[in-house]
Design a protein around this motif. Structure first.
Motif, PDB file in Angstrom:
ATOM      1  N   ASP A  74      -4.485 -32.079  35.208  1.00  0.00           N
ATOM      2  CA  ASP A  74      -5.510 -31.143  35.642  1.00  0.00           C
ATOM      3  C   ASP A  74      -6.525 -30.884  34.517  1.00  0.00           C
ATOM      4  O   ASP A  74      -7.733 -30.932  34.750  1.00  0.00           O
ATOM      5  N   ILE A  75      -6.055 -30.643  33.305  1.00  0.00           N
ATOM      6  CA  ILE A  75      -6.988 -30.356  32.212  1.00  0.00           C
ATOM      7  C   ILE A  75      -7.734 -31.622  31.805  1.00  0.00           C
ATOM      8  O   ILE A  75      -8.876 -31.555  31.354  1.00  0.00           O
ATOM      9  N   TYR A  76      -7.124 -32.776  31.983  1.00  0.00           N
ATOM     10  CA  TYR A  76      -7.833 -34.038  31.719  1.00  0.00           C
ATOM     11  C   TYR A  76      -9.035 -34.145  32.659  1.00  0.00           C
ATOM     12  O   TYR A  76     -10.152 -34.456  32.230  1.00  0.00           O
ATOM     13  N   SER A  77      -8.816 -33.855  33.923  1.00  0.00           N
ATOM     14  CA  SER A  77      -9.905 -33.858  34.888  1.00  0.00           C
ATOM     15  C   SER A  77     -10.956 -32.827  34.497  1.00  0.00           C
ATOM     16  O   SER A  77     -12.160 -33.101  34.553  1.00  0.00           O
ATOM     17  N   GLY A 122     -13.525 -35.567  21.901  1.00  0.00           N
ATOM     18  CA  GLY A 122     -12.343 -35.656  21.040  1.00  0.00           C
ATOM     19  C   GLY A 122     -11.107 -35.081  21.714  1.00  0.00           C
ATOM     20  O   GLY A 122      -9.991 -35.583  21.514  1.00  0.00           O
ATOM     21  N   GLN A 123     -11.292 -34.050  22.519  1.00  0.00           N
ATOM     22  CA  GLN A 123     -10.164 -33.453  23.234  1.00  0.00           C
ATOM     23  C   GLN A 123      -9.633 -34.400  24.296  1.00  0.00           C
ATOM     24  O   GLN A 123      -8.410 -34.484  24.508  1.00  0.00           O
ATOM     25  N   ASP A 127      -5.326 -38.465  25.684  1.00  0.00           N
ATOM     26  CA  ASP A 127      -4.903 -39.868  25.737  1.00  0.00           C
ATOM     27  C   ASP A 127      -3.779 -40.131  24.734  1.00  0.00           C
ATOM     28  O   ASP A 127      -2.823 -40.863  25.037  1.00  0.00           O
ATOM     29  N   GLN A 128      -3.864 -39.519  23.562  1.00  0.00           N
ATOM     30  CA  GLN A 128      -2.809 -39.687  22.549  1.00  0.00           C
ATOM     31  C   GLN A 128      -1.502 -39.063  23.020  1.00  0.00           C
ATOM     32  O   GLN A 128      -0.425 -39.630  22.813  1.00  0.00           O
ATOM     33  N   VAL A 129      -1.578 -37.887  23.645  1.00  0.00           N
ATOM     34  CA  VAL A 129      -0.379 -37.230  24.176  1.00  0.00           C
ATOM     35  C   VAL A 129       0.284 -38.124  25.224  1.00  0.00           C
ATOM     36  O   VAL A 129       1.504 -38.322  25.212  1.00  0.00           O
ATOM     37  N   VAL A 130      -0.525 -38.685  26.104  1.00  0.00           N
ATOM     38  CA  VAL A 130      -0.015 -39.573  27.157  1.00  0.00           C
ATOM     39  C   VAL A 130       0.709 -40.761  26.525  1.00  0.00           C
ATOM     40  O   VAL A 130       1.816 -41.122  26.941  1.00  0.00           O
ATOM     41  N   LEU A 145      -1.195 -31.830  18.729  1.00  0.00           N
ATOM     42  CA  LEU A 145      -2.431 -32.281  19.373  1.00  0.00           C
ATOM     43  C   LEU A 145      -2.933 -31.224  20.363  1.00  0.00           C
ATOM     44  O   LEU A 145      -4.131 -30.903  20.398  1.00  0.00           O
ATOM     45  N   LEU A 146      -2.016 -30.675  21.128  1.00  0.00           N
ATOM     46  CA  LEU A 146      -2.385 -29.646  22.102  1.00  0.00           C
ATOM     47  C   LEU A 146      -2.810 -28.358  21.397  1.00  0.00           C
ATOM     48  O   LEU A 146      -3.781 -27.706  21.806  1.00  0.00           O
TER      49      LEU A 146
END
Length: 166
Positions: A16-19, A53-54, A59-62, A134-135
Motif C-alpha cells: 500500500d505505501i509503495y503505491s 529514495g524511499q 525495493d531493498q526491503v522487498v 530502512l523503514l
C-alpha cells in the motif's frame, strides 16, 4: 485475498505505501509548478528526490525479506492527490493557494508517518531486523518533511495568505 497472518499484513501495508509513494512521485512535480513561493516549490522538488529514495528503500526491503508486493492502489493517497488537484484548480495562484498546498502536503506526510510507524512496529514484531533501519530512516524523513512544511507555513506563508484575503 484476505489477510490472515501478521506477515501478510506487513506485505499488504508495504504494498500500500509503495503505491502511495509511486503516486506521490507523479503528484509532486505538479505541486512544485503550482506553488507561487519559490521556497515551497523547492521544498516539493526536494521531497520528490527524497520520495524516489524511499521507493528504492522499499525495493531493498522487498529484496532483503524475499517477499513480493501485491498489486494494489493506495486509495488514501489517491484521495489526497485528488484533493491537491482540486486546490490547484479552485484556488488562484498565490499565497492562499500556497497555504492550501502546504496543508494538503501535511495531510500526505501524516498519512505516511502513520503508515511507516505501523510498518516499523510490524517489522519489530516479526523480527525483520535488517529491514527495520530502512523503514525507520523513511519514517524520520517523513517527520522531517512535516516539520519543514510547518516552518514554511508559520514562517510567513500563512501570514501572506491572510494579507492576500484582507
Amino acid at each position: 485475498m484476505a489477510v490472515k497472518t501478521l506477515e501478510e499484513l506487513f506485505v499488504h501495508q508495504l504494498s500500500d505505501i509503495y503505491s502511495a509513494e509511486k503516486q506521490l512521485t507523479k503528484a509532486l512535480p505538479r505541486l512544485a509548478r503550482a506553488a507561487a513561493a519559490e521556497e515551497l516549490s523547492a521544498a516539493f522538488e526536494a521531497h520528490l528526490e527524497e520520495t524516489r529514495g524511499q521507493v528504492e528503500r522499499i525495493d531493498q526491503v522487498v529484496e532483503l525479506l524475499g517477499i513480493r508486493l501485491k498489486r494494489i492502489k493506495c486509495a488514501a493517497m489517491e484521495g489526497l492527490v485528488e484533493e491537491g488537484k482540486e486546490v490547484i484548480d479552485s484556488v488562484e495562484e498565490g499565497p492562499l493557494r500556497d497555504a492550501a498546498l502546504i496543508g494538503g502536503a501535511q495531510k500526505v506526510e501524516h498519512y505516511e508517518i502513520a503508515a511507516y510507524g505501523t510498518l516499523c512496529a510490524l517489522a519489530r514484531q516479526l523480527g525483520y531486523r535488517d529491514a527495520l533501519p530502512l523503514l525507520e530512516a523513511t519514517l524520520e524523513e517523513e517527520k522531517a518533511t512535516d516539520r519543514k512544511l510547518t516552518l514554511l507555513a508559520e514562517g510567513g506563508g500563512n501570514q501572506r495568505a491572510a494579507a492576500q484575503a484582507a
